[in-house]
Design a protein around this motif. Structure first.
Motif, mmCIF file in Angstrom:
data_model
loop_
_atom_site.group_PDB
_atom_site.id
_atom_site.type_symbol
_atom_site.label_atom_id
_atom_site.label_comp_id
_atom_site.label_asym_id
_atom_site.label_seq_id
_atom_site.Cartn_x
_atom_site.Cartn_y
_atom_site.Cartn_z
ATOM 1 N N TYR A 1 0.838 -1.203 0.000
ATOM 2 C CA TYR A 1 0.000 0.000 0.000
ATOM 3 C C TYR A 1 0.875 1.256 0.000
ATOM 4 O O TYR A 1 0.614 2.213 -0.722
ATOM 5 N N ARG A 2 1.938 1.229 0.790
ATOM 6 C CA ARG A 2 2.859 2.373 0.831
ATOM 7 C C ARG A 2 3.543 2.566 -0.527
ATOM 8 O O ARG A 2 3.668 3.684 -1.011
ATOM 9 N N VAL A 3 3.962 1.467 -1.158
ATOM 10 C CA VAL A 3 4.587 1.559 -2.479
ATOM 11 C C VAL A 3 3.581 2.129 -3.485
ATOM 12 O O VAL A 3 3.910 3.022 -4.271
ATOM 13 N N ALA A 4 2.358 1.617 -3.459
ATOM 14 C CA ALA A 4 1.335 2.098 -4.395
ATOM 15 C C ALA A 4 1.033 3.574 -4.166
ATOM 16 O O ALA A 4 0.885 4.341 -5.120
ATOM 17 N N THR A 5 0.964 3.985 -2.910
ATOM 18 C CA THR A 5 0.721 5.388 -2.596
ATOM 19 C C THR A 5 1.853 6.251 -3.120
ATOM 20 O O THR A 5 1.631 7.274 -3.763
ATOM 21 N N SER A 6 3.078 5.814 -2.877
ATOM 22 C CA SER A 6 4.237 6.570 -3.327
ATOM 23 C C SER A 6 4.276 6.660 -4.846
ATOM 24 O O SER A 6 4.449 7.735 -5.414
ATOM 25 N N ARG A 7 4.093 5.546 -5.508
ATOM 26 C CA ARG A 7 4.161 5.543 -6.975
ATOM 27 C C ARG A 7 2.998 6.295 -7.589
ATOM 28 O O ARG A 7 3.159 6.966 -8.602
ATOM 29 N N GLY A 8 1.831 6.211 -6.983
ATOM 30 C CA GLY A 8 0.685 6.972 -7.475
ATOM 31 C C GLY A 8 0.927 8.458 -7.348
ATOM 32 O O GLY A 8 0.605 9.235 -8.242
ATOM 33 N N HIS A 9 1.544 8.855 -6.244
ATOM 34 C CA HIS A 9 1.859 10.272 -6.044
ATOM 35 C C HIS A 9 2.898 10.730 -7.057
ATOM 36 O O HIS A 9 2.786 11.797 -7.634
ATOM 37 N N LEU A 10 3.912 9.907 -7.292
ATOM 38 C CA LEU A 10 4.948 10.274 -8.253
ATOM 39 C C LEU A 10 4.351 10.414 -9.648
ATOM 40 O O LEU A 10 4.683 11.327 -10.397
ATOM 41 N N ARG A 11 3.452 9.522 -10.002
ATOM 42 C CA ARG A 11 2.826 9.579 -11.318
ATOM 43 C C ARG A 11 1.957 10.832 -11.427
ATOM 44 O O ARG A 11 1.951 11.507 -12.447
#
Length: 102
Positions: free
Chosen positions: A82-92
């Protein structure tokens, strides 16, 4: 240096479980590469646990203690994913859509 809305959520927590962020304009810098590597390990572990869970669910002899242990590990892995997805979603969301390779 990145602006505050471009901070990268890192795949580990700081003191007291608080989130850690990276501010850099170099996606290939040491800390960015370290975070990428840790994210890859976390995602790989989540995949392994999914495989273990499938096997445990198919095995009628899996003990209750074994299931509890597996659920505890799955919960930790899901938190990481979930943390990875949140981080990558924010970066995108903060990247320039014209730079997208889609």
């Amino acid at each position: 240096m990145t602006t505050p809305n471009e901070l990268r959520l890192l795949p580990w927590s700081g003191p007291g479980g608080k989130p850690c962020y990276l501010s850099t304009d170099d996606p290939n810098g040491y800390m960015s590469r370290l975070a990428d590597g840790i994210e890859a390990v976390q995602l790989g572990r989540a995949k392994e646990l999914l495989d273990e869970a499938s096997e445990a669910l198919d095995d009628q002899d899996t003990s209750l203690d074994g299931m509890r242990s597996l659920v505890k590990e799955l919960t930790a892995a899901l938190r990481d994913v979930y943390r990875v997805a949140t981080s990558r979603g924010h970066l995108r969301a903060t990247s320039d859509p014209r730079e997208s390779a889609y």
